[in-house]
Design a protein around this motif. Structure first.
Motif, PDB file in Angstrom:
ATOM      1  N   GLU A 135       0.823  -1.211   0.000  1.00  0.00           N
ATOM      2  CA  GLU A 135       0.000   0.000   0.000  1.00  0.00           C
ATOM      3  C   GLU A 135       0.856   1.259   0.000  1.00  0.00           C
ATOM      4  N   GLU A 136       2.029   1.163   0.616  1.00  0.00           N
ATOM      5  CA  GLU A 136       2.940   2.310   0.667  1.00  0.00           C
ATOM      6  C   GLU A 136       3.806   2.416  -0.586  1.00  0.00           C
ATOM      7  N   ARG A 137       3.587   1.502  -1.529  1.00  0.00           N
ATOM      8  CA  ARG A 137       4.291   1.476  -2.811  1.00  0.00           C
ATOM      9  C   ARG A 137       5.811   1.361  -2.631  1.00  0.00           C
ATOM     10  N   ILE A 138       6.210   0.526  -1.667  1.00  0.00           N
ATOM     11  CA  ILE A 138       7.624   0.238  -1.456  1.00  0.00           C
ATOM     12  C   ILE A 138       7.981  -0.997  -2.286  1.00  0.00           C
ATOM     13  N   PRO A 139       8.913  -0.888  -3.217  1.00  0.00           N
ATOM     14  CA  PRO A 139       9.202  -1.999  -4.135  1.00  0.00           C
ATOM     15  C   PRO A 139      10.111  -3.054  -3.508  1.00  0.00           C
ATOM     16  N   ASN A 140       9.533  -4.179  -3.169  1.00  0.00           N
ATOM     17  CA  ASN A 140      10.296  -5.303  -2.628  1.00  0.00           C
ATOM     18  C   ASN A 140      10.324  -6.429  -3.659  1.00  0.00           C
ATOM     19  N   GLN A 141      11.485  -6.747  -4.172  1.00  0.00           N
ATOM     20  CA  GLN A 141      11.590  -7.778  -5.192  1.00  0.00           C
ATOM     21  C   GLN A 141      11.290  -9.172  -4.660  1.00  0.00           C
ATOM     22  N   VAL A 142      11.416  -9.370  -3.348  1.00  0.00           N
ATOM     23  CA  VAL A 142      11.099 -10.670  -2.779  1.00  0.00           C
ATOM     24  C   VAL A 142       9.632 -11.034  -3.009  1.00  0.00           C
ATOM     25  N   ASP A 143       8.788 -10.034  -3.239  1.00  0.00           N
ATOM     26  CA  ASP A 143       7.373 -10.299  -3.520  1.00  0.00           C
ATOM     27  C   ASP A 143       7.183 -11.078  -4.818  1.00  0.00           C
ATOM     28  N   LYS A 144       8.214 -11.103  -5.677  1.00  0.00           N
ATOM     29  CA  LYS A 144       8.108 -11.757  -6.988  1.00  0.00           C
ATOM     30  C   LYS A 144       8.986 -12.997  -7.100  1.00  0.00           C
ATOM     31  N   SER A 145       9.818 -13.261  -6.120  1.00  0.00           N
ATOM     32  CA  SER A 145      10.913 -14.211  -6.277  1.00  0.00           C
ATOM     33  C   SER A 145      10.712 -15.477  -5.460  1.00  0.00           C
ATOM     34  N   LEU A 146      11.265 -16.589  -5.948  1.00  0.00           N
ATOM     35  CA  LEU A 146      11.322 -17.809  -5.163  1.00  0.00           C
ATOM     36  C   LEU A 146      12.433 -17.735  -4.124  1.00  0.00           C
ATOM     37  N   GLN A 147      13.404 -16.881  -4.354  1.00  0.00           N
ATOM     38  CA  GLN A 147      14.499 -16.698  -3.413  1.00  0.00           C
ATOM     39  C   GLN A 147      14.178 -15.549  -2.464  1.00  0.00           C
ATOM     40  N   THR A 148      14.856 -15.561  -1.319  1.00  0.00           N
ATOM     41  CA  THR A 148      14.776 -14.409  -0.412  1.00  0.00           C
ATOM     42  C   THR A 148      16.063 -13.612  -0.580  1.00  0.00           C
ATOM     43  N   THR A 149      17.097 -13.936   0.167  1.00  0.00           N
ATOM     44  CA  THR A 149      18.380 -13.279  -0.050  1.00  0.00           C
ATOM     45  C   THR A 149      18.844 -13.536  -1.484  1.00  0.00           C
ATOM     46  N   ARG A 150      19.232 -12.488  -2.165  1.00  0.00           N
ATOM     47  CA  ARG A 150      19.570 -12.622  -3.585  1.00  0.00           C
ATOM     48  C   ARG A 150      20.601 -11.582  -3.973  1.00  0.00           C
ATOM     49  N   ARG A 151      21.626 -12.006  -4.719  1.00  0.00           N
ATOM     50  CA  ARG A 151      22.699 -11.109  -5.140  1.00  0.00           C
ATOM     51  C   ARG A 151      22.186 -10.090  -6.157  1.00  0.00           C
TER      52      ARG A 151
END
Length: 480
Positions: free
Chosen positions: A329-345
């Motif tokens: 809702e705050e429009r903060i872009p978190n790539q983990v929302d799209k990924s099978l991985q969490t920590t990612r290079r």
């Protein structure tokens, strides 16, 4: 021990250490005269096995000296023009620079508060790739560890979009020469043992769409659910590209998710000459791309793209300590929302610096050169009576078999080809791959180095023939 932590106080130590390492690698690259030393497992294992990891050497110079002995001396060097084996490319310098930067800063691309600009750079590159494919304004995607993960995520989305609670009814259709990760993904996704239907290929190693249509029709008649069709744009063995427009038409007719595994063929997205070979890819629901295969990037640098960003929700989970729902809702872009991985290079940085330094045309020119080389290599093989070449290349792969004169036993010819490959590897003079075609042993050139020449190809063919003839001579002597 704090002196080894990278921070503002140790910046000079970092500069000296990395410079020393770079200088050693540069010297090794400059003096390497063959792709491999031929070292055996039995010779190398004791050197590594005898190292006591609980007794540190104390300084970087000593550690690099040891590394020379256990790794650098006997590494397999993909930059050498006679490395012709697997889908390993030489890498471009801007990408290697990116690797150094991303490793030192060590951003994690799962959340905005761990990456900031890294998140936006990755998203920009996803948008750029989606536009090159032609997926449309609603497209999205995320970087992955490689083609296997990309295919897994694409099939996860396809499974969820199929909306079938009985997983045993789901079917995935792919060519008989597609990547093994399709079968592996089906198993990981809980599909039944008969879930993956292999569609036969023609003499050109492309999926036969009439056979696909037949299987889709039979699937519907049997009360099964067609979950996805996986088209291949660059098969691992042959570089073959399935007929994407026709497959897209069948997927539309039967309302099936279309995934294109372009892990290898994605280099055509930047091609100046051969882009039309993947026409139809723009109609896919999802696409796998491996920049570390045909964009000359270091491993790993890959992505999965989707036509409809909303489908990525199937990979979304929220955790209060990481990416709580309020962040959407705050429009903060978190790539983990799209990924099978969490920590990612921050692997996207390598491609970013490559594009900002060389441009897409620079990458495309290099890939076009290896495709041109493969065409010349195919002509060499077709004109050489010692060899049978399977198919004219669509990308940069050649599959062929040494056929000795006077030997008619297919099993003996198999053994001669297998021996030649092993003997060549042991010599270190060149590295080639092997595979089976119709149950018979074949050899394979995967040409991804623009520095490789037709002269290199000719020389390696002579080496293969020599080793095979040596085997056959010994074999005939034993028989007599």
């Amino acid at each position: 021990m704090r002196s080894h932590l990278l921070n503002g106080l140790t910046a000079e130590h970092y500069r000296r250490s990395v410079t020393e390492g770079v200088e050693r690698v540069a010297a090794k690259l400059a003096t390497t005269d063959r792709p491999f030393t031929g070292v055996t497992v039995d010779a190398l294992s004791p050197r590594i096995g005898d190292i006591d990891l609980d007794r540190p050497l104390g300084d970087t110079t000593a550690a690099l000296d040891e590394l020379e002995d256990v790794y650098l001396r006997d590494a397999i060097y993909f930059h050498h023009p006679r490395y012709l084996a697997h889908l390993n490319c030489p890498v471009v310098i801007p990408a290697v620079l990116g690797e150094a930067v991303l490793s030192a800063v060590n951003s994690s691309l799962d959340t905005w508060d761990q990456s900031a600009g890294g998140t936006l750079i990755e998203r920009k590159l996803i948008d750029w790739t989606a536009a090159r494919i032609g997926l449309g304004p609603a497209a999205d995607g995320v970087f992955t560890s490689g083609g296997t993960q990309s295919n897994l995520q694409a099939l996860l989305l396809a499974r969820e979009e199929a909306k079938c609670d009985d997983l045993a009814r789901l079917r995935v259709f792919t060519s008989e020469v597609s990547h093994f990760s399709v079968q592996k993904s089906a198993k990981l996704l809980g599909l039944g043992p008969d879930a993956v239907v292999a569609i036969p290929v023609g003499h050109d190693k492309r999926m036969q769409t009439l056979a696909l249509a037949h299987e889709l029709e039979r699937c519907a008649k049997d009360g099964l659910v067609p979950m996805a069709v996986v088209a291949t744009a660059g098969s691992t063995d042959f570089g073959s590209i399935d007929p994407l427009p026709e497959i897209a038409g069948l997927c539309a007719r039967y309302d099936v998710w279309m995934h294109v595994d372009a892990a290898y063929g994605c280099g055509l997205l930047a091609s100046l000459k051969y882009r039309d070979r993947i026409d139809g890819i723009e109609r896919a629901d999802s696409v796998t791309v491996d920049y570390h295969k045909s964009f000359f990037q270091p491993v790993s640098s890959s992505a999965v793209l989707v036509r409809d960003a909303a489908t990525l929700r199937h990979a979304t989970y929220h955790a209060e300590y990481l990416n709580p729902r309020r962040m959407v809702e705050e429009r903060i872009p978190n790539q983990v929302d799209k990924s099978l991985q969490t920590t990612r290079r921050f692997d996207a940085l390598k491609l970013w610096l490559t594009l900002r330094t060389m441009g897409a045309d620079g990458i495309g020119q290099l890939f076009d050169e290896v495709c041109d080389l493969a065409q010349e290599g195919w002509k060499q093989l077709a004109a050489d009576p010692r060899y049978h070449v399977v198919v004219e290349p669509a990308l940069s792969t050649l599959v062929f078999r040494y056929i000795p004169s006077g030997v008619t036993d297919p099993a003996e010819i198999d053994r001669a080809n297998l021996y030649a490959r092993k003997a060549l590897f042991a010599s270190g003079d060149a590295v080639v791959a092997g595979t089976k075609v119709a149950g018979r042993q074949y050899l394979k050139f995967t040409l991804l180095n623009p520095e490789t020449t037709t002269g290199d190809i000719a020389a390696v063919l002579d080496l293969i023939a020599g080793h095979a003839e040596q085997y056959l001579g010994v074999s005939l002597d034993r028989a007599s």
